[in-house]
Design an enzyme around this catalytic site. Sequence first.
Site, PDB file in Angstrom:
ATOM      1  N   ARG A 298       0.846  -1.204   0.000  1.00 30.82           N
ATOM      2  CA  ARG A 298       0.000   0.000   0.000  1.00 30.82           C
ATOM      3  C   ARG A 298       0.876   1.247   0.000  1.00 30.82           C
ATOM      4  O   ARG A 298       0.568   2.247  -0.640  1.00 30.82           O
ATOM      5  CB  ARG A 298      -0.889   0.016   1.249  1.00 30.82           C
ATOM      6  CG  ARG A 298      -1.962  -1.048   1.238  1.00 30.82           C
ATOM      7  CD  ARG A 298      -2.761  -0.983   2.544  1.00 30.82           C
ATOM      8  NE  ARG A 298      -3.691  -2.089   2.604  1.00 30.82           N
ATOM      9  CZ  ARG A 298      -3.860  -2.874   3.664  1.00 30.82           C
ATOM     10  NH1 ARG A 298      -3.167  -2.670   4.764  1.00 30.82           N
ATOM     11  NH2 ARG A 298      -4.728  -3.857   3.626  1.00 30.82           N
TER      12      ARG A 298
ATOM     13  N   ASP B 147     -15.988  -3.274  -4.601  1.00 31.96           N
ATOM     14  CA  ASP B 147     -15.989  -4.615  -3.998  1.00 31.96           C
ATOM     15  C   ASP B 147     -17.388  -5.189  -4.219  1.00 31.96           C
ATOM     16  O   ASP B 147     -18.370  -4.456  -4.199  1.00 31.96           O
ATOM     17  CB  ASP B 147     -15.681  -4.533  -2.496  1.00 31.96           C
ATOM     18  CG  ASP B 147     -15.230  -5.868  -1.914  1.00 31.96           C
ATOM     19  OD1 ASP B 147     -14.047  -5.996  -1.555  1.00 31.96           O
ATOM     20  OD2 ASP B 147     -16.069  -6.794  -1.832  1.00 31.96           O
ATOM     21  N   SER B 148     -17.476  -6.489  -4.411  1.00 22.20           N
ATOM     22  CA  SER B 148     -18.813  -7.079  -4.629  1.00 22.20           C
ATOM     23  C   SER B 148     -19.627  -7.076  -3.329  1.00 22.20           C
ATOM     24  O   SER B 148     -20.844  -7.156  -3.353  1.00 22.20           O
ATOM     25  CB  SER B 148     -18.685  -8.504  -5.174  1.00 22.20           C
ATOM     26  OG  SER B 148     -17.936  -9.278  -4.284  1.00 22.20           O
TER      27      SER B 148
ATOM     28  N   ALA C 116     -16.250  -7.521  -9.983  1.00 24.43           N
ATOM     29  CA  ALA C 116     -15.050  -7.000 -10.645  1.00 24.43           C
ATOM     30  C   ALA C 116     -15.128  -7.139 -12.166  1.00 24.43           C
ATOM     31  O   ALA C 116     -14.824  -6.193 -12.894  1.00 24.43           O
ATOM     32  CB  ALA C 116     -13.828  -7.756 -10.122  1.00 24.43           C
TER      33      ALA C 116
ATOM     34  N   ASP D  75      -6.625  -6.947  -6.211  1.00 26.84           N
ATOM     35  CA  ASP D  75      -6.219  -7.783  -5.066  1.00 26.84           C
ATOM     36  C   ASP D  75      -7.354  -8.734  -4.707  1.00 26.84           C
ATOM     37  O   ASP D  75      -8.010  -8.576  -3.673  1.00 26.84           O
ATOM     38  CB  ASP D  75      -5.850  -6.871  -3.880  1.00 26.84           C
ATOM     39  CG  ASP D  75      -5.325  -7.664  -2.687  1.00 26.84           C
ATOM     40  OD1 ASP D  75      -4.827  -8.792  -2.895  1.00 26.84           O
ATOM     41  OD2 ASP D  75      -5.414  -7.164  -1.549  1.00 26.84           O
TER      42      ASP D  75
ATOM     43  N   CYS E  13      -3.056 -14.136  -3.725  1.00 24.69           N
ATOM     44  CA  CYS E  13      -2.730 -14.609  -2.366  1.00 24.69           C
ATOM     45  C   CYS E  13      -3.007 -16.113  -2.255  1.00 24.69           C
ATOM     46  O   CYS E  13      -3.123 -16.638  -1.152  1.00 24.69           O
ATOM     47  CB  CYS E  13      -3.496 -13.817  -1.311  1.00 24.69           C
ATOM     48  SG  CYS E  13      -5.275 -13.954  -1.479  1.00 24.69           S
TER      49      CYS E  13
HETATM   50  N1  SAH Z   1      -7.324  -5.345  -1.031  1.00 27.11           N
HETATM   51  C1  SAH Z   1      -7.913  -5.610   0.254  1.00 27.11           C
HETATM   52  C2  SAH Z   1      -8.147  -7.084   0.499  1.00 27.11           C
HETATM   53  C3  SAH Z   1      -9.013  -7.761  -0.516  1.00 27.11           C
HETATM   54  S1  SAH Z   1      -9.811  -9.179   0.072  1.00 27.11           S
HETATM   55  C4  SAH Z   1      -7.066  -4.982   1.346  1.00 27.11           C
HETATM   56  O1  SAH Z   1      -5.996  -4.416   1.066  1.00 27.11           O
HETATM   57  O2  SAH Z   1      -7.471  -5.030   2.496  1.00 27.11           O
HETATM   58  C5  SAH Z   1     -10.778  -9.648  -1.286  1.00 27.11           C
HETATM   59  C6  SAH Z   1     -12.062  -8.861  -1.459  1.00 27.11           C
HETATM   60  O3  SAH Z   1     -12.615  -9.242  -2.719  1.00 27.11           O
HETATM   61  C7  SAH Z   1     -13.178  -9.140  -0.451  1.00 27.11           C
HETATM   62  O4  SAH Z   1     -13.538  -7.937   0.203  1.00 27.11           O
HETATM   63  C8  SAH Z   1     -14.355  -9.682  -1.277  1.00 27.11           C
HETATM   64  O5  SAH Z   1     -15.615  -9.181  -0.846  1.00 27.11           O
HETATM   65  C9  SAH Z   1     -14.023  -9.155  -2.663  1.00 27.11           C
HETATM   66  N2  SAH Z   1     -14.581  -9.931  -3.789  1.00 27.11           N
HETATM   67  C10 SAH Z   1     -14.681 -11.284  -3.902  1.00 27.11           C
HETATM   68  N3  SAH Z   1     -15.161 -11.612  -5.136  1.00 27.11           N
HETATM   69  C11 SAH Z   1     -15.356 -10.450  -5.803  1.00 27.11           C
HETATM   70  C12 SAH Z   1     -15.817 -10.132  -7.124  1.00 27.11           C
HETATM   71  N4  SAH Z   1     -16.164 -11.092  -7.992  1.00 27.11           N
HETATM   72  N5  SAH Z   1     -15.873  -8.838  -7.494  1.00 27.11           N
HETATM   73  C13 SAH Z   1     -15.515  -7.855  -6.616  1.00 27.11           C
HETATM   74  N6  SAH Z   1     -15.077  -8.092  -5.365  1.00 27.11           N
HETATM   75  C14 SAH Z   1     -14.985  -9.368  -4.953  1.00 27.11           C
END
Ligand code: SAH
Length: 397
Positions: free
Chosen positions: A215, A253-254, A283, A301, A341
Site C-alpha cells: 500500500r 468490492d462485490s 469485478a 487484489d 494470495c
Molecule cells: N485489497 C484488500 C483485500 C481484498 S480481500 C485490502 O488491502 O485489504 C478480497 C475482497 O474481494 C473481499 O472484500 C471480497 O468481498 C471481494 N470480492 C470477492 N469476489 C469479488 C468479485 N467477484 N468482485 C468484486 N469483489 C470481490
Amino acid sequence: MKSYKEIVLRPKKDESLKRFHPWVFSGAIASKPDDLQEGEVARVLASDGIFLGVGHFQIGSISVRILSFRDEPIDAGFYEKRLAGAYKMRRELLLVRPDNTTYRLVHGEGDHLPGLIIDIYGNTAVVQAHSVGIHKDRSLIVEALKQVLPADSLEHIFYKSEGTLPYKAELEPEDTYLSGGEGVSGIAVENGLKFHIDWLKGQKTGFFVDQRENRKLLEYYSKGRHVLNMFCYTGGFSVYALRGGAAKVDSVDSSSKAVSLTEQNVSLNFSGDQRHASCSEDAFKFLKQIPQGEYDLMVLDPPAFAKHRGAINNALQGYKKLNLSALEKMAPGGILFTFSCSQVISKEQFRLAVFSAAAISGRKVRILHQLTQPADHPINIYHPEGEYLKGLVLYVE
Ligand code: SAH
C-alpha cells in the site's frame, strides 16, 4: 519432565524433519498409540528411535505440526519464549511504533508456531488457531502474551477460530474475548493512517495486514492519478492513494459490507474528501463496463482463486481473465498493481498468467516491481509453503 506419547516414523521418512520442515504427513507414520488424542502433544521418533521433534498431533493429511526440534516441554514457558522471540523481531524491524500499531506478531510456521496466527491492532490482540493443538493450548498462549507484551499495549485479547478449525474435530470454538473486551475501540494505526478493524465479523482477523508495504508503494505512485482499487475490502489501498495525492480514487468490492467499511475508513482519515467514490459491483462486470483509458493506476487484489491444488488450473484462467480486463482498459502510461494470495499458486505460475493476459491485450507491458508479503509474515526457509502473497507492478503503454 512431562512424558509425551510417541509417534514412530517409517524408515527413510525422517529426512524432511531432519531438514527442519515442520510437518509430518500421515503416510510417514509407522506407529502411534491408540489413545493419542487429536490436539495432543507428541514426540516424533525416527524408525531407529532417534528423537526428531515434538509437536501437535491432528487427524488429517498433516498428522503432526512440529513446534520444537528440541526435546522440550510445550508449556507456558515454551510459548512465552516463542512469543518473546516474535515480539523482539517485530520491534527490531521497527514495526512497533506510535504511528504503526498494526502488525502480525505470529505468522504460524514463519515464527516456529505452526497453527497460530496473532495480529495486533492497537491495544488488541486477535488470536487465531488453525490447528486443534493450538486451540487446546489457547489459555497457555494468552498467559504468555500477557507476559510478553507491555501491559499498556495489550488490553484486549479476542479469540477468533470458529472459521479456521476443522469442524470434524467437534471443538465448538467460540469467537470471544479471552481478556478485556469492555470499551474496546477497534481503531488501529498503520503507517500513520487510521483503520477501523472489525475482528468480530470481518474476514481473516479483521484486516489484511499483509498489504502494508505494498500500500505504501502504491501511495508513492498515486500523485495526480485516477485510481481504481478493485477488491477494496476495508479500503487500505484507497486511503493510501488519497494520502499520496491521487486526483480521484474509486473503490469497488462485490460486498456492500466491504464498501461501507471502506467508506468508514476514508472518512476516518479524509472526512468529506470529494476525491473518493465507491460502489458495490462484481469485478468482471465493472471492468467490462468502464471506458478504455478511464484509470491510470489500478489495483487488483482478489481473494485466493485457488484454495487447494485441484483448483489451480481454473484459478490461473481466472487471473488471466481478470488481468486481461484491466490491461485492456488501462490508460497509456498506467500502472497496474496485481496480486495473488493463493498459497498453492507459485510466483512463476502467477507471472505466466499475467504474461498471457499481457500478450492477448497486445499492450507493451514492463515489470516495475515484484512484490511479496512483508517482514512480519516471515517465511521459514525450511517451509517454503509459507510463501503465499505475490504481486507484480506493471507499467502499461
Ligand atoms: N485489497 C484488500 C483485500 C481484498 S480481500 C485490502 O488491502 O485489504 C478480497 C475482497 O474481494 C473481499 O472484500 C471480497 O468481498 C471481494 N470480492 C470477492 N469476489 C469479488 C468479485 N467477484 N468482485 C468484486 N469483489 C470481490
